[in-house]
Design an enzyme around this catalytic site. Sequence first.
Site, short mmCIF file in Angstrom:
data_model
loop_
_atom_site.label_atom_id
_atom_site.label_comp_id
_atom_site.label_asym_id
_atom_site.label_seq_id
_atom_site.Cartn_x
_atom_site.Cartn_y
_atom_site.Cartn_z
N SER A 28 46.73 54.58 47.13
CA SER A 28 46.12 53.48 46.38
C SER A 28 45.63 53.95 45.01
O SER A 28 45.09 53.17 44.25
CB SER A 28 44.96 52.87 47.18
OG SER A 28 44.03 53.88 47.54
N THR A 160 39.90 6.29 33.71
CA THR A 160 40.16 6.55 35.14
C THR A 160 41.66 6.31 35.27
O THR A 160 42.21 5.45 34.57
CB THR A 160 39.37 5.58 36.05
OG1 THR A 160 39.74 4.24 35.73
CG2 THR A 160 37.86 5.74 35.88
N HIS A 161 42.30 7.05 36.12
CA HIS A 161 43.78 6.99 36.24
C HIS A 161 44.45 7.29 34.89
O HIS A 161 45.58 6.88 34.67
CB HIS A 161 44.25 5.63 36.74
CG HIS A 161 43.46 5.09 37.90
ND1 HIS A 161 43.85 5.28 39.20
CD2 HIS A 161 42.31 4.39 37.94
CE1 HIS A 161 42.96 4.69 40.00
NE2 HIS A 161 42.01 4.16 39.27
N LYS A 288 55.10 22.48 14.11
CA LYS A 288 54.38 22.56 15.38
C LYS A 288 53.15 23.45 15.33
O LYS A 288 53.13 24.49 14.72
CB LYS A 288 55.32 23.11 16.48
CG LYS A 288 56.46 22.18 16.80
CD LYS A 288 56.10 21.21 17.90
CE LYS A 288 55.84 21.92 19.18
NZ LYS A 288 56.53 21.36 20.32
N ASN A 290 50.95 24.62 18.52
CA ASN A 290 50.92 24.46 19.99
C ASN A 290 49.61 24.97 20.59
O ASN A 290 49.08 25.99 20.16
CB ASN A 290 52.10 25.21 20.61
CG ASN A 290 53.43 24.60 20.24
OD1 ASN A 290 53.51 23.38 20.06
ND2 ASN A 290 54.45 25.42 20.11
N GLU A 295 47.28 25.92 27.48
CA GLU A 295 48.32 25.86 28.51
C GLU A 295 48.24 27.07 29.44
O GLU A 295 48.42 26.95 30.65
CB GLU A 295 49.71 25.81 27.84
CG GLU A 295 49.95 24.54 27.05
CD GLU A 295 51.23 24.65 26.22
OE1 GLU A 295 51.12 24.98 25.03
OE2 GLU A 295 52.31 24.44 26.78
N TYR A 322 37.33 48.98 60.41
CA TYR A 322 38.25 49.15 59.28
C TYR A 322 39.70 49.22 59.74
O TYR A 322 40.02 49.85 60.75
CB TYR A 322 37.89 50.44 58.51
CG TYR A 322 38.83 50.72 57.34
CD1 TYR A 322 38.60 50.14 56.11
CD2 TYR A 322 39.96 51.53 57.50
CE1 TYR A 322 39.47 50.37 55.04
CE2 TYR A 322 40.82 51.76 56.44
CZ TYR A 322 40.57 51.18 55.22
OH TYR A 322 41.43 51.40 54.17
N GLN A 327 43.04 47.91 52.36
CA GLN A 327 43.34 48.52 51.06
C GLN A 327 44.04 47.50 50.14
O GLN A 327 44.03 47.65 48.93
CB GLN A 327 44.22 49.76 51.27
CG GLN A 327 44.57 50.49 50.00
CD GLN A 327 45.17 51.86 50.30
OE1 GLN A 327 44.45 52.78 50.67
NE2 GLN A 327 46.47 51.99 50.16
N LYS A 330 42.25 45.23 46.87
CA LYS A 330 41.83 45.56 45.51
C LYS A 330 42.69 44.96 44.40
O LYS A 330 42.17 44.36 43.46
CB LYS A 330 41.75 47.08 45.35
CG LYS A 330 40.56 47.67 46.07
CD LYS A 330 40.62 49.17 46.07
CE LYS A 330 40.18 49.77 47.38
NZ LYS A 330 40.64 49.15 48.62
N1 ARG Z 1 41.98 53.84 50.05
C1 ARG Z 1 41.35 53.29 51.19
C2 ARG Z 1 41.10 51.79 50.98
O1 ARG Z 1 41.16 51.37 49.90
C3 ARG Z 1 40.05 53.98 51.42
C4 ARG Z 1 39.59 53.92 52.84
C5 ARG Z 1 40.47 54.74 53.70
N2 ARG Z 1 39.95 54.86 55.02
C6 ARG Z 1 40.69 55.32 56.03
N3 ARG Z 1 40.13 55.34 57.17
N4 ARG Z 1 41.93 55.71 55.87
O2 ARG Z 1 40.84 51.06 51.91
#
Ligand code: ARG
Length: 463
Positions: A28, A160-161, A288, A290, A295, A322, A327, A330
Amino acid sequence: MSDTKSNAMWGGRFAAGPDAIMEAINASIGFDRRLARQDIDGSRAHAAMLAQQGILSSKDAEAIREGLLTVLSEIETGQFAFSAALEDIHMNVEARLKELIGEPAGRLHTGRSRNDQVATDFKLWVRDQLDAADAGLLALLRALLAQAEAGADWVMPGFTHLQTAQPVTWGHHMMAYVEMFARDRGRMQDARARMNECPLGAAALAGTSFPLDRDATAQTLGFDRPAANSLDAVSDRDFALEFLAAASICAMHLSRMAEELVIWSSAQFRFVTLSDRFSTGSSIMPQKKNPDAAELIRAKIGRIVGANVALLTVMKGLPLAYSKDMQEDKEQVFDAADTLMLALAAMEGMVRDMTANRASLEDAAASGFSTATDLADWLVRELNLPFRDAHHVTGTLVAMAEAKGCDLPDLSLAEMQSVHGAIRADVFEVLGVHNSVASRTSYGGTAPSQVRAQVARWKERLG
Ligand code: ARG
Protein backbone atom coordinates in the site's frame (compact mmCIF):
# COMPACT_ATOMS: atom_id res chain seq x y z
CA MET A 1 12.43 -1.86 -4.75
CA SER A 2 11.87 -5.56 -4.25
CA ASP A 3 13.52 -7.84 -1.75
CA THR A 4 14.09 -11.52 -2.44
CA LYS A 5 14.54 -12.38 1.23
CA SER A 6 11.62 -12.80 3.59
CA ASN A 7 10.16 -9.67 5.13
CA ALA A 8 12.36 -8.11 7.80
CA MET A 9 9.35 -7.13 9.92
CA TRP A 10 7.36 -10.33 9.94
CA GLY A 11 9.45 -12.88 8.04
CA GLY A 12 10.57 -15.02 10.99
CA ARG A 13 8.45 -18.00 9.98
CA PHE A 14 8.94 -17.53 6.23
CA ALA A 15 11.62 -19.33 4.20
CA ALA A 16 11.01 -17.39 0.99
CA GLY A 17 10.00 -13.87 0.04
CA PRO A 18 6.71 -13.09 -1.69
CA ASP A 19 6.00 -13.54 -5.36
CA ALA A 20 6.17 -10.30 -7.31
CA ILE A 21 2.41 -10.46 -7.86
CA MET A 22 1.86 -10.99 -4.13
CA GLU A 23 3.96 -7.94 -3.42
CA ALA A 24 2.04 -5.93 -6.00
CA ILE A 25 -1.37 -6.73 -4.57
CA ASN A 26 -0.23 -6.46 -0.96
CA ALA A 27 1.76 -3.23 -0.94
CA SER A 28 0.00 0.00 0.00
CA ILE A 29 3.07 2.23 0.10
CA GLY A 30 2.14 3.63 -3.33
CA PHE A 31 -0.69 5.52 -1.68
CA ASP A 32 -0.45 5.31 2.11
CA ARG A 33 2.75 7.37 2.03
CA ARG A 34 0.26 10.21 2.37
CA LEU A 35 -0.11 9.12 6.01
CA ALA A 36 3.58 9.69 6.79
CA ARG A 37 3.09 12.69 9.05
CA GLN A 38 0.22 11.09 10.94
CA ASP A 39 2.20 7.85 11.27
CA ILE A 40 5.16 9.66 12.75
CA ASP A 41 3.00 11.76 15.08
CA GLY A 42 1.37 8.57 16.32
CA SER A 43 4.68 6.78 16.83
CA ARG A 44 6.20 9.74 18.67
CA ALA A 45 3.21 9.86 21.01
CA HIS A 46 3.40 6.09 21.55
CA ALA A 47 7.15 6.19 22.31
CA ALA A 48 6.76 9.04 24.78
CA MET A 49 3.99 7.17 26.58
CA LEU A 50 6.01 3.93 26.67
CA ALA A 51 8.83 5.81 28.38
CA GLN A 52 6.49 7.50 30.84
CA GLN A 53 5.11 4.10 31.78
CA GLY A 54 8.60 2.67 32.25
CA ILE A 55 8.12 0.25 29.35
CA LEU A 56 10.91 1.91 27.39
CA SER A 57 14.01 3.68 28.72
CA SER A 58 13.85 7.41 28.28
CA LYS A 59 17.11 7.21 26.33
CA ASP A 60 15.60 4.81 23.80
CA ALA A 61 12.40 6.84 23.62
CA GLU A 62 14.39 9.98 22.94
CA ALA A 63 16.40 8.29 20.20
CA ILE A 64 13.17 7.02 18.64
CA ARG A 65 11.44 10.38 18.81
CA GLU A 66 14.41 12.24 17.32
CA GLY A 67 14.99 9.57 14.68
CA LEU A 68 11.36 9.79 13.62
CA LEU A 69 11.73 13.51 13.04
CA THR A 70 14.67 12.80 10.76
CA VAL A 71 12.58 10.26 8.86
CA LEU A 72 9.77 12.80 8.50
CA SER A 73 12.09 15.45 7.13
CA GLU A 74 13.54 12.92 4.67
CA ILE A 75 10.03 12.14 3.46
CA GLU A 76 8.95 15.76 3.28
CA THR A 77 12.01 16.78 1.33
CA GLY A 78 11.65 13.90 -1.10
CA GLN A 79 14.85 12.13 -0.05
CA PHE A 80 13.16 9.03 1.30
CA ALA A 81 13.46 5.79 -0.68
CA PHE A 82 10.08 4.06 -0.34
CA SER A 83 10.14 0.29 -0.66
CA ALA A 84 7.28 -1.90 -1.87
CA ALA A 85 8.92 -4.86 -0.16
CA LEU A 86 8.25 -3.07 3.11
CA GLU A 87 4.56 -2.95 2.15
CA ASP A 88 3.28 0.16 3.79
CA ILE A 89 4.13 3.47 5.40
CA HIS A 90 4.33 1.94 8.87
CA MET A 91 7.06 -0.54 7.99
CA ASN A 92 8.87 1.85 5.68
CA VAL A 93 9.19 4.35 8.49
CA GLU A 94 10.21 1.77 11.06
CA ALA A 95 12.82 0.21 8.77
CA ARG A 96 14.41 3.58 8.09
CA LEU A 97 14.36 4.37 11.79
CA LYS A 98 16.28 1.14 12.37
CA GLU A 99 18.90 2.23 9.82
CA LEU A 100 19.21 5.57 11.58
CA ILE A 101 19.19 4.63 15.27
CA GLY A 102 19.73 0.87 15.38
CA GLU A 103 18.38 -1.43 18.08
CA PRO A 104 15.98 0.92 19.94
CA ALA A 105 13.88 1.19 16.75
CA GLY A 106 12.81 -2.41 17.31
CA ARG A 107 11.30 -1.46 20.68
CA LEU A 108 8.85 1.09 19.26
CA HIS A 109 6.28 -1.52 18.28
CA THR A 110 5.86 -2.71 21.90
CA GLY A 111 2.18 -2.90 22.88
CA ARG A 112 1.13 -1.86 19.40
CA SER A 113 0.11 -3.42 16.11
CA ARG A 114 -0.17 -2.09 12.62
CA ASN A 115 -3.90 -2.54 13.10
CA ASP A 116 -4.30 0.12 15.76
CA GLN A 117 -1.51 2.10 14.11
CA VAL A 118 -3.23 2.38 10.75
CA ALA A 119 -6.60 3.11 12.33
CA THR A 120 -5.01 5.94 14.29
CA ASP A 121 -3.10 7.35 11.31
CA PHE A 122 -6.11 7.25 9.08
CA LYS A 123 -8.35 8.85 11.68
CA LEU A 124 -5.89 11.69 12.11
CA TRP A 125 -5.85 12.16 8.34
CA VAL A 126 -9.63 12.10 7.98
CA ARG A 127 -9.96 14.48 10.92
CA ASP A 128 -7.80 17.00 9.06
CA GLN A 129 -10.04 16.59 6.02
CA LEU A 130 -13.15 17.25 8.08
CA ASP A 131 -11.51 20.45 9.28
CA ALA A 132 -10.45 21.39 5.76
CA ALA A 133 -13.96 20.78 4.42
CA ASP A 134 -15.34 22.90 7.24
CA ALA A 135 -12.99 25.74 6.32
CA GLY A 136 -13.79 25.41 2.62
CA LEU A 137 -17.49 25.52 3.37
CA LEU A 138 -17.08 28.56 5.59
CA ALA A 139 -15.36 30.42 2.76
CA LEU A 140 -18.15 29.44 0.39
CA LEU A 141 -20.79 30.59 2.87
CA ARG A 142 -19.09 33.97 3.09
CA ALA A 143 -19.08 34.32 -0.70
CA LEU A 144 -22.78 33.44 -0.86
CA LEU A 145 -23.62 35.90 1.92
CA ALA A 146 -21.86 38.69 0.02
CA GLN A 147 -23.98 37.90 -3.06
CA ALA A 148 -27.17 37.72 -0.98
CA GLU A 149 -26.50 41.01 0.74
CA ALA A 150 -25.77 42.83 -2.51
CA GLY A 151 -28.93 41.52 -4.17
CA ALA A 152 -31.37 41.24 -1.27
CA ASP A 153 -34.06 43.03 -3.29
CA TRP A 154 -33.22 42.04 -6.86
CA VAL A 155 -36.15 40.11 -8.29
CA MET A 156 -35.79 36.98 -10.36
CA PRO A 157 -38.13 34.18 -11.33
CA GLY A 158 -38.47 31.38 -8.83
CA PHE A 159 -39.00 28.01 -10.46
CA THR A 160 -40.71 24.73 -9.76
CA HIS A 161 -40.35 22.05 -12.44
CA LEU A 162 -37.98 24.65 -13.99
CA GLN A 163 -41.16 26.49 -15.02
CA THR A 164 -41.72 30.04 -13.83
CA ALA A 165 -43.52 29.81 -10.49
CA GLN A 166 -43.39 33.02 -8.44
CA PRO A 167 -40.96 35.91 -8.26
CA VAL A 168 -38.25 35.56 -5.64
CA THR A 169 -35.26 37.66 -4.71
CA TRP A 170 -31.69 36.95 -5.75
CA GLY A 171 -30.72 37.26 -2.12
CA HIS A 172 -33.27 34.64 -1.15
CA HIS A 173 -31.95 32.23 -3.75
CA MET A 174 -28.36 32.72 -2.53
CA MET A 175 -29.50 32.22 1.05
CA ALA A 176 -31.08 28.88 0.13
CA TYR A 177 -27.55 27.68 -0.66
CA VAL A 178 -26.31 29.18 2.59
CA GLU A 179 -28.73 26.92 4.44
CA MET A 180 -27.64 23.88 2.42
CA PHE A 181 -23.91 24.40 2.81
CA ALA A 182 -24.33 25.29 6.46
CA ARG A 183 -25.95 21.88 7.01
CA ASP A 184 -22.95 20.32 5.25
CA ARG A 185 -20.72 22.11 7.70
CA GLY A 186 -22.80 20.76 10.54
CA ARG A 187 -22.41 17.23 9.20
CA MET A 188 -18.61 17.63 9.03
CA GLN A 189 -18.57 18.94 12.60
CA ASP A 190 -20.86 16.18 13.89
CA ALA A 191 -18.68 13.53 12.25
CA ARG A 192 -15.58 15.05 13.77
CA ALA A 193 -17.05 15.08 17.26
CA ARG A 194 -18.14 11.44 17.00
CA MET A 195 -14.93 10.09 15.48
CA ASN A 196 -12.53 11.71 17.90
CA GLU A 197 -11.61 8.60 19.91
CA CYS A 198 -8.12 7.15 19.74
CA PRO A 199 -7.60 3.53 18.58
CA LEU A 200 -3.93 3.46 19.62
CA GLY A 201 -3.27 0.81 22.27
CA ALA A 202 -5.98 -1.52 21.02
CA ALA A 203 -2.99 -3.38 19.56
CA ALA A 204 -3.81 -6.19 17.14
CA LEU A 205 -7.35 -6.68 18.40
CA ALA A 206 -7.39 -7.72 22.05
CA GLY A 207 -5.54 -4.94 23.81
CA THR A 208 -2.16 -5.60 25.41
CA SER A 209 -0.60 -6.87 28.60
CA PHE A 210 1.76 -3.87 28.72
CA PRO A 211 0.65 -1.15 31.16
CA LEU A 212 -0.08 1.44 28.48
CA ASP A 213 -1.56 4.82 29.30
CA ARG A 214 -4.07 5.13 26.51
CA ASP A 215 -5.43 8.39 27.87
CA ALA A 216 -1.98 9.93 27.47
CA THR A 217 -1.59 9.01 23.78
CA ALA A 218 -5.18 10.01 23.07
CA GLN A 219 -4.54 13.40 24.61
CA THR A 220 -1.21 13.96 22.86
CA LEU A 221 -2.85 13.27 19.51
CA GLY A 222 -5.77 15.60 20.18
CA PHE A 223 -8.39 12.90 20.69
CA ASP A 224 -11.10 13.33 23.29
CA ARG A 225 -10.57 9.84 24.75
CA PRO A 226 -9.30 6.37 23.86
CA ALA A 227 -11.68 4.12 21.91
CA ALA A 228 -13.37 1.89 24.49
CA ASN A 229 -13.34 -1.50 22.76
CA SER A 230 -10.17 -2.86 21.20
CA LEU A 231 -12.00 -5.04 18.65
CA ASP A 232 -14.09 -2.12 17.50
CA ALA A 233 -11.13 0.26 17.54
CA VAL A 234 -9.17 -1.71 14.93
CA SER A 235 -12.12 -2.71 12.76
CA ASP A 236 -14.04 0.56 12.67
CA ARG A 237 -14.04 2.66 9.51
CA ASP A 238 -17.25 4.53 10.30
CA PHE A 239 -15.28 7.74 10.56
CA ALA A 240 -14.19 7.44 6.92
CA LEU A 241 -17.70 6.48 5.86
CA GLU A 242 -19.23 9.41 7.70
CA PHE A 243 -16.80 11.74 5.99
CA LEU A 244 -17.69 10.23 2.62
CA ALA A 245 -21.41 10.43 3.37
CA ALA A 246 -21.16 14.07 4.40
CA ALA A 247 -18.93 14.74 1.40
CA SER A 248 -21.46 13.05 -0.89
CA ILE A 249 -24.31 15.24 0.31
CA CYS A 250 -22.11 18.31 0.04
CA ALA A 251 -21.04 17.29 -3.48
CA MET A 252 -24.71 16.86 -4.37
CA HIS A 253 -25.36 20.44 -3.22
CA LEU A 254 -22.37 21.67 -5.19
CA SER A 255 -23.65 19.81 -8.23
CA ARG A 256 -27.10 21.40 -7.97
CA MET A 257 -25.66 24.85 -7.66
CA ALA A 258 -23.25 24.18 -10.52
CA GLU A 259 -26.18 23.14 -12.69
CA GLU A 260 -27.92 26.43 -11.95
CA LEU A 261 -24.79 28.37 -12.85
CA VAL A 262 -24.54 26.47 -16.15
CA ILE A 263 -28.15 27.34 -16.99
CA TRP A 264 -27.96 30.90 -15.69
CA SER A 265 -24.80 31.75 -17.62
CA SER A 266 -26.28 30.61 -20.97
CA ALA A 267 -27.17 33.19 -23.64
CA GLN A 268 -30.82 32.17 -23.24
CA PHE A 269 -30.94 33.01 -19.53
CA ARG A 270 -28.21 35.61 -19.00
CA PHE A 271 -28.91 35.64 -15.26
CA VAL A 272 -25.23 35.70 -14.37
CA THR A 273 -21.91 36.45 -15.96
CA LEU A 274 -19.11 34.22 -14.76
CA SER A 275 -15.71 35.81 -14.51
CA ASP A 276 -13.02 35.11 -17.09
CA ARG A 277 -11.00 33.57 -14.27
CA PHE A 278 -13.55 30.79 -13.93
CA SER A 279 -14.48 30.27 -17.58
CA THR A 280 -12.81 28.77 -20.62
CA GLY A 281 -12.94 29.38 -24.36
CA SER A 282 -13.58 27.13 -27.32
CA SER A 283 -10.81 26.26 -29.76
CA ILE A 284 -13.18 26.53 -32.73
CA MET A 285 -16.01 28.91 -31.77
CA PRO A 286 -14.48 32.30 -30.97
CA GLN A 287 -17.60 33.68 -29.28
CA LYS A 288 -17.80 30.96 -26.64
CA LYS A 289 -17.24 31.40 -22.96
CA ASN A 290 -17.87 28.07 -21.31
CA PRO A 291 -18.70 27.41 -17.65
CA ASP A 292 -16.27 24.47 -17.45
CA ALA A 293 -15.60 24.84 -13.73
CA ALA A 294 -19.31 24.60 -13.00
CA GLU A 295 -19.66 21.60 -15.30
CA LEU A 296 -16.76 19.82 -13.64
CA ILE A 297 -18.13 20.55 -10.17
CA ARG A 298 -21.47 19.17 -11.38
CA ALA A 299 -19.69 15.97 -12.39
CA LYS A 300 -17.27 15.52 -9.49
CA ILE A 301 -19.96 14.05 -7.28
CA GLY A 302 -19.58 10.81 -9.23
CA ARG A 303 -16.16 10.18 -7.73
CA ILE A 304 -17.24 11.09 -4.22
CA VAL A 305 -20.41 9.01 -4.15
CA GLY A 306 -18.43 6.27 -5.89
CA ALA A 307 -15.92 6.29 -3.04
CA ASN A 308 -18.73 6.14 -0.50
CA VAL A 309 -20.32 3.14 -2.19
CA ALA A 310 -16.93 1.47 -2.69
CA LEU A 311 -15.97 1.70 0.98
CA LEU A 312 -19.39 0.60 2.20
CA THR A 313 -19.04 -2.39 -0.10
CA VAL A 314 -15.55 -3.15 1.23
CA MET A 315 -16.76 -3.01 4.82
CA LYS A 316 -20.00 -4.94 4.49
CA GLY A 317 -19.72 -8.53 5.58
CA LEU A 318 -16.28 -8.18 7.19
CA PRO A 319 -15.99 -10.22 10.36
CA LEU A 320 -14.35 -8.61 13.39
CA ALA A 321 -11.68 -7.50 13.72
CA TYR A 322 -9.09 -6.34 11.15
CA SER A 323 -9.05 -7.81 7.64
CA LYS A 324 -6.71 -6.76 4.87
CA ASP A 325 -9.77 -5.72 2.85
CA MET A 326 -9.64 -2.58 4.94
CA GLN A 327 -6.47 -1.43 3.22
CA GLU A 328 -8.81 -0.59 0.33
CA ASP A 329 -10.24 2.27 2.41
CA LYS A 330 -7.50 4.77 1.68
CA GLU A 331 -7.38 5.45 -2.04
CA GLN A 332 -11.11 6.06 -2.12
CA VAL A 333 -11.01 8.52 0.75
CA PHE A 334 -7.90 10.28 -0.55
CA ASP A 335 -9.48 10.83 -3.95
CA ALA A 336 -12.83 11.89 -2.53
CA ALA A 337 -11.17 14.37 -0.16
CA ASP A 338 -8.99 15.90 -2.87
CA THR A 339 -12.01 16.15 -5.14
CA LEU A 340 -14.22 17.77 -2.53
CA MET A 341 -11.65 20.38 -1.51
CA LEU A 342 -11.04 21.33 -5.13
CA ALA A 343 -14.75 21.55 -5.91
CA LEU A 344 -15.38 23.70 -2.83
CA ALA A 345 -12.56 26.06 -3.72
CA ALA A 346 -13.72 26.33 -7.34
CA MET A 347 -17.31 27.03 -6.30
CA GLU A 348 -16.19 29.65 -3.82
CA GLY A 349 -14.13 31.38 -6.50
CA MET A 350 -16.97 31.27 -9.01
CA VAL A 351 -19.53 32.62 -6.56
CA ARG A 352 -17.22 35.36 -5.37
CA ASP A 353 -16.43 36.49 -8.91
CA MET A 354 -19.80 36.15 -10.63
CA THR A 355 -21.98 39.11 -11.54
CA ALA A 356 -25.75 38.81 -11.37
CA ASN A 357 -27.39 40.60 -14.31
CA ARG A 358 -30.03 42.51 -12.47
CA ALA A 359 -31.98 43.69 -15.54
CA SER A 360 -32.18 40.19 -17.06
CA LEU A 361 -33.28 38.76 -13.75
CA GLU A 362 -36.02 41.34 -13.42
CA ASP A 363 -37.24 40.91 -17.02
CA ALA A 364 -37.43 37.19 -16.54
CA ALA A 365 -39.18 37.62 -13.19
CA ALA A 366 -42.02 39.52 -14.81
CA SER A 367 -42.63 37.01 -17.60
CA GLY A 368 -44.46 33.70 -17.44
CA PHE A 369 -47.42 35.02 -15.40
CA SER A 370 -45.23 34.86 -12.31
CA THR A 371 -47.65 36.91 -10.21
CA ALA A 372 -50.71 34.74 -10.89
CA THR A 373 -50.64 33.50 -7.29
CA ASP A 374 -50.60 37.11 -6.08
CA LEU A 375 -53.72 37.73 -8.13
CA ALA A 376 -55.47 34.67 -6.70
CA ASP A 377 -54.47 35.72 -3.17
CA TRP A 378 -55.87 39.22 -3.85
CA LEU A 379 -59.21 37.71 -4.89
CA VAL A 380 -59.30 35.75 -1.63
CA ARG A 381 -58.23 38.65 0.54
CA GLU A 382 -60.18 41.50 -1.08
CA LEU A 383 -63.26 39.75 -2.52
CA ASN A 384 -63.48 36.93 0.01
CA LEU A 385 -63.51 34.28 -2.73
CA PRO A 386 -62.72 30.71 -1.68
CA PHE A 387 -59.15 29.98 -2.82
CA ARG A 388 -60.27 27.31 -5.28
CA ASP A 389 -62.62 29.80 -7.01
CA ALA A 390 -59.90 32.45 -7.01
CA HIS A 391 -57.55 29.90 -8.59
CA HIS A 392 -60.12 29.29 -11.35
CA VAL A 393 -60.74 33.00 -12.04
CA THR A 394 -56.99 33.61 -12.22
CA GLY A 395 -56.52 30.67 -14.55
CA THR A 396 -59.12 32.12 -16.89
CA LEU A 397 -57.31 35.48 -16.84
CA VAL A 398 -53.96 33.77 -17.56
CA ALA A 399 -55.53 32.01 -20.55
CA MET A 400 -56.90 35.36 -21.74
CA ALA A 401 -53.48 37.02 -21.47
CA GLU A 402 -51.83 34.06 -23.15
CA ALA A 403 -54.26 34.31 -26.07
CA LYS A 404 -53.53 38.02 -26.38
CA GLY A 405 -49.79 37.41 -26.13
CA CYS A 406 -49.41 39.74 -23.14
CA ASP A 407 -48.64 39.47 -19.42
CA LEU A 408 -51.20 39.72 -16.61
CA PRO A 409 -50.55 43.41 -15.77
CA ASP A 410 -51.17 44.25 -19.46
CA LEU A 411 -54.84 43.19 -19.29
CA SER A 412 -57.30 46.07 -18.93
CA LEU A 413 -59.57 46.41 -15.91
CA ALA A 414 -62.56 45.83 -18.20
CA GLU A 415 -61.05 42.55 -19.42
CA MET A 416 -60.48 41.49 -15.83
CA GLN A 417 -64.05 42.43 -14.89
CA SER A 418 -65.37 40.35 -17.78
CA VAL A 419 -64.13 37.33 -15.83
CA HIS A 420 -65.13 38.57 -12.35
CA GLY A 421 -67.17 41.74 -12.07
CA ALA A 422 -65.96 42.75 -8.61
CA ILE A 423 -62.28 43.10 -9.54
CA ARG A 424 -61.05 46.65 -8.82
CA ALA A 425 -58.19 48.76 -10.22
CA ASP A 426 -56.03 48.29 -7.09
CA VAL A 427 -55.52 44.68 -8.18
CA PHE A 428 -52.75 45.97 -10.45
CA GLU A 429 -50.61 46.75 -7.41
CA VAL A 430 -50.16 43.09 -6.59
CA LEU A 431 -49.29 42.18 -10.18
CA GLY A 432 -45.91 43.96 -10.04
CA VAL A 433 -42.97 41.70 -9.18
CA HIS A 434 -41.51 44.06 -6.59
CA ASN A 435 -44.75 44.22 -4.68
CA SER A 436 -45.06 40.47 -5.00
CA VAL A 437 -41.72 39.72 -3.33
CA ALA A 438 -42.14 42.52 -0.79
CA SER A 439 -45.40 40.98 0.37
CA ARG A 440 -43.87 37.60 1.21
CA THR A 441 -42.76 38.55 4.69
CA SER A 442 -43.58 35.24 6.38
CA TYR A 443 -40.60 33.83 8.31
CA GLY A 444 -38.23 32.35 5.73
CA GLY A 445 -40.08 34.06 2.88
CA THR A 446 -38.55 35.87 -0.08
CA ALA A 447 -39.25 39.48 0.98
CA PRO A 448 -36.09 41.63 0.98
CA SER A 449 -36.76 42.44 4.65
CA GLN A 450 -36.67 38.71 5.47
CA VAL A 451 -33.56 38.15 3.36
CA ARG A 452 -31.74 40.99 5.10
CA ALA A 453 -32.70 39.57 8.48
CA GLN A 454 -31.37 36.15 7.48
CA VAL A 455 -28.13 37.63 6.14
CA ALA A 456 -27.63 39.49 9.41
CA ARG A 457 -28.35 36.35 11.44
CA TRP A 458 -25.85 34.30 9.45
CA LYS A 459 -23.18 36.98 9.52
CA GLU A 460 -23.41 37.06 13.27
CA ARG A 461 -23.33 33.29 13.49
CA LEU A 462 -20.28 32.97 11.28
CA GLY A 463 -18.48 35.79 13.04
N1 ARG B 1 -1.26 -1.38 5.22
C1 ARG B 1 -2.21 -1.92 6.11
C2 ARG B 1 -3.57 -1.23 5.92
O1 ARG B 1 -3.60 -0.22 5.33
C3 ARG B 1 -1.76 -1.72 7.52
C4 ARG B 1 -2.34 -2.70 8.48
C5 ARG B 1 -1.78 -4.05 8.21
N2 ARG B 1 -2.16 -4.98 9.23
C6 ARG B 1 -2.00 -6.29 9.08
N3 ARG B 1 -2.42 -7.02 10.04
N4 ARG B 1 -1.48 -6.82 8.00
O2 ARG B 1 -4.59 -1.72 6.35
